[in-house]
Write a protein that holds these residues in place. Structure first.
Motif, PDB file in Angstrom:
ATOM      1  N   LEU A   1       0.829  -1.198   0.000  1.00  0.00           N
ATOM      2  CA  LEU A   1       0.000   0.000   0.000  1.00  0.00           C
ATOM      3  C   LEU A   1       0.864   1.249   0.000  1.00  0.00           C
ATOM      4  N   ARG A   2       0.257   2.360  -0.417  1.00  0.00           N
ATOM      5  CA  ARG A   2       0.955   3.638  -0.297  1.00  0.00           C
ATOM      6  C   ARG A   2       0.975   4.056   1.172  1.00  0.00           C
ATOM      7  N   ASP A   3       2.046   4.664   1.576  1.00  0.00           N
ATOM      8  CA  ASP A   3       2.204   5.117   2.963  1.00  0.00           C
ATOM      9  C   ASP A   3       1.458   6.441   3.138  1.00  0.00           C
ATOM     10  N   ILE A   4       0.155   6.349   3.453  1.00  0.00           N
ATOM     11  CA  ILE A   4      -0.677   7.524   3.700  1.00  0.00           C
ATOM     12  C   ILE A   4      -1.243   7.420   5.120  1.00  0.00           C
ATOM     13  N   PRO A   5      -1.629   8.560   5.722  1.00  0.00           N
ATOM     14  CA  PRO A   5      -2.010   8.562   7.142  1.00  0.00           C
ATOM     15  C   PRO A   5      -3.115   7.578   7.506  1.00  0.00           C
ATOM     16  N   VAL A   6      -4.140   7.439   6.672  1.00  0.00           N
ATOM     17  CA  VAL A   6      -5.252   6.573   7.053  1.00  0.00           C
ATOM     18  C   VAL A   6      -4.821   5.115   7.146  1.00  0.00           C
ATOM     19  N   PHE A   7      -3.851   4.696   6.334  1.00  0.00           N
ATOM     20  CA  PHE A   7      -3.377   3.322   6.427  1.00  0.00           C
ATOM     21  C   PHE A   7      -2.496   3.140   7.657  1.00  0.00           C
ATOM     22  N   ARG A   8      -1.742   4.158   8.020  1.00  0.00           N
ATOM     23  CA  ARG A   8      -0.968   4.102   9.255  1.00  0.00           C
ATOM     24  C   ARG A   8      -1.887   3.950  10.470  1.00  0.00           C
ATOM     25  N   GLU A   9      -3.092   4.506  10.374  1.00  0.00           N
ATOM     26  CA  GLU A   9      -4.054   4.436  11.478  1.00  0.00           C
ATOM     27  C   GLU A   9      -4.520   3.005  11.726  1.00  0.00           C
TER      28      GLU A   9
ATOM     29  N   LEU B   1       4.195  -0.735   3.475  1.00  0.00           N
ATOM     30  CA  LEU B   1       3.861   0.629   3.105  1.00  0.00           C
ATOM     31  C   LEU B   1       5.026   1.250   2.346  1.00  0.00           C
ATOM     32  N   CYS B   2       4.721   1.872   1.215  1.00  0.00           N
ATOM     33  CA  CYS B   2       5.767   2.421   0.340  1.00  0.00           C
ATOM     34  C   CYS B   2       5.397   3.838  -0.092  1.00  0.00           C
ATOM     35  N   GLU B   3       6.413   4.585  -0.526  1.00  0.00           N
ATOM     36  CA  GLU B   3       6.197   5.957  -0.965  1.00  0.00           C
ATOM     37  C   GLU B   3       6.524   6.178  -2.434  1.00  0.00           C
ATOM     38  N   THR B   4       7.557   5.528  -2.946  1.00  0.00           N
ATOM     39  CA  THR B   4       8.009   5.785  -4.312  1.00  0.00           C
ATOM     40  C   THR B   4       7.763   4.562  -5.192  1.00  0.00           C
ATOM     41  N   ARG B   5       7.832   4.768  -6.502  1.00  0.00           N
ATOM     42  CA  ARG B   5       7.666   3.647  -7.431  1.00  0.00           C
ATOM     43  C   ARG B   5       8.766   2.603  -7.239  1.00  0.00           C
ATOM     44  N   GLU B   6       9.961   3.062  -6.975  1.00  0.00           N
ATOM     45  CA  GLU B   6      11.057   2.124  -6.733  1.00  0.00           C
ATOM     46  C   GLU B   6      10.783   1.276  -5.497  1.00  0.00           C
ATOM     47  N   GLU B   7      10.246   1.900  -4.444  1.00  0.00           N
ATOM     48  CA  GLU B   7       9.917   1.144  -3.231  1.00  0.00           C
ATOM     49  C   GLU B   7       8.789   0.148  -3.506  1.00  0.00           C
ATOM     50  N   PHE B   8       7.784   0.572  -4.286  1.00  0.00           N
ATOM     51  CA  PHE B   8       6.694  -0.338  -4.638  1.00  0.00           C
ATOM     52  C   PHE B   8       7.232  -1.552  -5.392  1.00  0.00           C
ATOM     53  N   ALA B   9       8.050  -1.307  -6.408  1.00  0.00           N
ATOM     54  CA  ALA B   9       8.580  -2.403  -7.222  1.00  0.00           C
ATOM     55  C   ALA B   9       9.407  -3.357  -6.372  1.00  0.00           C
ATOM     56  N   ASP B  10      10.232  -2.805  -5.491  1.00  0.00           N
ATOM     57  CA  ASP B  10      11.060  -3.637  -4.627  1.00  0.00           C
ATOM     58  C   ASP B  10      10.195  -4.474  -3.688  1.00  0.00           C
ATOM     59  N   ALA B  11       9.177  -3.859  -3.112  1.00  0.00           N
ATOM     60  CA  ALA B  11       8.300  -4.586  -2.187  1.00  0.00           C
ATOM     61  C   ALA B  11       7.544  -5.700  -2.900  1.00  0.00           C
ATOM     62  N   LEU B  12       7.030  -5.422  -4.075  1.00  0.00           N
ATOM     63  CA  LEU B  12       6.296  -6.443  -4.833  1.00  0.00           C
ATOM     64  C   LEU B  12       7.206  -7.604  -5.222  1.00  0.00           C
ATOM     65  N   ASN B  13       8.429  -7.295  -5.627  1.00  0.00           N
ATOM     66  CA  ASN B  13       9.372  -8.359  -5.981  1.00  0.00           C
ATOM     67  C   ASN B  13       9.735  -9.206  -4.761  1.00  0.00           C
ATOM     68  N   ARG B  14       9.931  -8.550  -3.616  1.00  0.00           N
ATOM     69  CA  ARG B  14      10.266  -9.299  -2.395  1.00  0.00           C
ATOM     70  C   ARG B  14       9.131 -10.238  -2.004  1.00  0.00           C
ATOM     71  N   VAL B  15       7.908  -9.737  -2.046  1.00  0.00           N
ATOM     72  CA  VAL B  15       6.768 -10.565  -1.669  1.00  0.00           C
ATOM     73  C   VAL B  15       6.587 -11.713  -2.662  1.00  0.00           C
ATOM     74  N   ALA B  16       6.791 -11.426  -3.936  1.00  0.00           N
ATOM     75  CA  ALA B  16       6.644 -12.467  -4.953  1.00  0.00           C
ATOM     76  C   ALA B  16       7.691 -13.562  -4.788  1.00  0.00           C
ATOM     77  N   ASP B  17       8.902 -13.192  -4.415  1.00  0.00           N
ATOM     78  CA  ASP B  17      10.002 -14.144  -4.331  1.00  0.00           C
ATOM     79  C   ASP B  17      10.077 -14.885  -3.002  1.00  0.00           C
ATOM     80  N   ASP B  18       9.286 -14.470  -2.020  1.00  0.00           N
ATOM     81  CA  ASP B  18       9.395 -15.034  -0.663  1.00  0.00           C
ATOM     82  C   ASP B  18       8.045 -15.569  -0.202  1.00  0.00           C
TER      83      ASP B  18
END
Length: 356
Positions: free
Chosen positions: A283-291, A301-318
């Motif tokens: 998910l995007r790191d926005i206040p309502v999700f932090r709540e 929780l991610c902020e940038t496209r690079e962080e999103f891509a890295d997180a998706l790859n990590r979850v896919a590979d693990d």
């Protein structure tokens, strides 16, 4: 205690989050009644027999609208304005549920950004008429206090109807074959808007080798934004826009990782639905999700496209990470049961009636 829980334009909003939220309110109140609460809910202001019968009752000198103890409104249009005025004239406790803010209206339709400032002024006036404003989150409550809305405000989760997605696995093979999906599939569910993170969804997809699918309505009329038209007419090769699907569980069955880079939410029922299915969520790191959610525990929780891509790859590979995030997500969704929502709504109504 009889409650009018009304959604203006309910037929037109049956595919929208507001429609889901209203349906869940009614179900929550029905469950509260089944559990012994003294609450009876009606969804039409006309009472028995519809508008024609109401007119006949009015001509006969009897009440036109349903006889209720509380009026609970979920939209902001002319019918809701009229019912809010009726509540004032009859001294009936009035609850206005905030599903619309000027912030979440932005980047939704063509011209929505231009309209948003005027909408904010209108919402400040409309919500200020309430005896109580309900919001789906403390985040939205803070937003309304900034307007400022001159009425008491209380946050209550929209909840999640676990039964609505309970059989999602039964649809998996059918939906994956139907939309030609393979491997660890990244997916989103809901109407396709730029505010939901459409551009980031597509740009991140182009940075990975996984299949991406967005299950939800794509506007094609004059209200459609140019951004939506551009991406849905020429998406990256690994992105599928399915359009509306009749079986919501099919979307959650077909996908493996829920990817939701939305920019603004009042809560995000669809995230709770994904979590109820045990899907790991990025998910995007926005206040309502932090709540409501915890980074690294029940989501990433991610902020940038690079962080999103890295997180998706990590979850896919693990697979172990997917399982851990998914199981923790189930526990989070369980905290948002409709039984709990029903109890909180009944308690809210009783307090308003007692204060009269």
């Amino acid at each position: 205690m009889r409650v009018l829980d009304y959604l203006e334009l309910d037929a037109q909003l049956d595919r929208a989050g507001i429609g889901t939220a209203h349906d869940q309110q009614v179900e929550a109140l029905d469950r509260a009644r089944a559990a012994g609460s003294d609450v009876d809910v009606v969804t039409s202001p006309w009472g028995d027999g519809g508008p024609r019968a109401a007119v006949r009752r009015g001509l006969a000198g009897r009440g036109v609208l349903a006889d209720v103890d509380v009026i609970h409104l979920n939209l902001i249009g002319p019918a809701s304005v009229a019912l809010a005025r009726y509540a004032r004239l009859t001294d009936t406790p009035l609850v206005l549920h905030c599903h619309v803010t000027s912030e979440d209206f932005r980047e939704s339709f063509r011209g929505s950004n231009a309209v948003a400032p005027a909408l904010r002024r209108y919402l400040r006036w409309f919500y200020s008429q309430a005896d109580l404003v309900l919001t789906p989150s403390e985040y939205t409550k803070r937003r309304l206090l900034e307007y400022p809305v001159d009425a008491p405000i209380r946050a209550i989760s929209n909840g999640i109807d676990h039964g609505s997605v309970a059989d999602h696995e039964a649809y998996r093979e059918q939906y994956r074959e139907r939309f030609d999906l393979d491997g660890v599939v990244m997916f989103a569910v809901g109407s396709v808007f730029e505010r939901k993170g459409l551009t980031d969804f597509c740009e991140v997809a182009a940075m990975t080798e996984h299949d991406f699918a967005w299950f939800g309505t794509v506007d094609s009329g004059p209200q459609a934004s140019p951004t939506v038209t551009r991406w849905t007419s020429d998406p990256p090769e690994n992105v599928t826009f399915t359009g509306w699907v009749d079986d919501k569980p099919g979307a959650f069955g077909a996908g493996d990782v829920f990817f939701f880079p939305t920019k603004e939410e009042n809560q995000g029922i669809v995230v709770l639905e994904a979590m109820a299915c045990g899907k790991p969520c990025v998910l995007r790191d926005i206040p309502v999700f932090r709540e409501y959610f915890e980074d690294g525990h029940d989501c990433l929780l991610c902020e940038t496209r690079e962080e999103f891509a890295d997180a998706l790859n990590r979850v896919a590979d693990d697979p172990d990470l997917r399982e851990r995030l998914g199981e923790n997500a189930r526990e989070t969704a369980a905290d948002h049961s409709l039984e709990r929502v029903g109890e909180e709504l009944v308690d809210t109504y009783e307090q308003l009636i007692e204060a009269r």
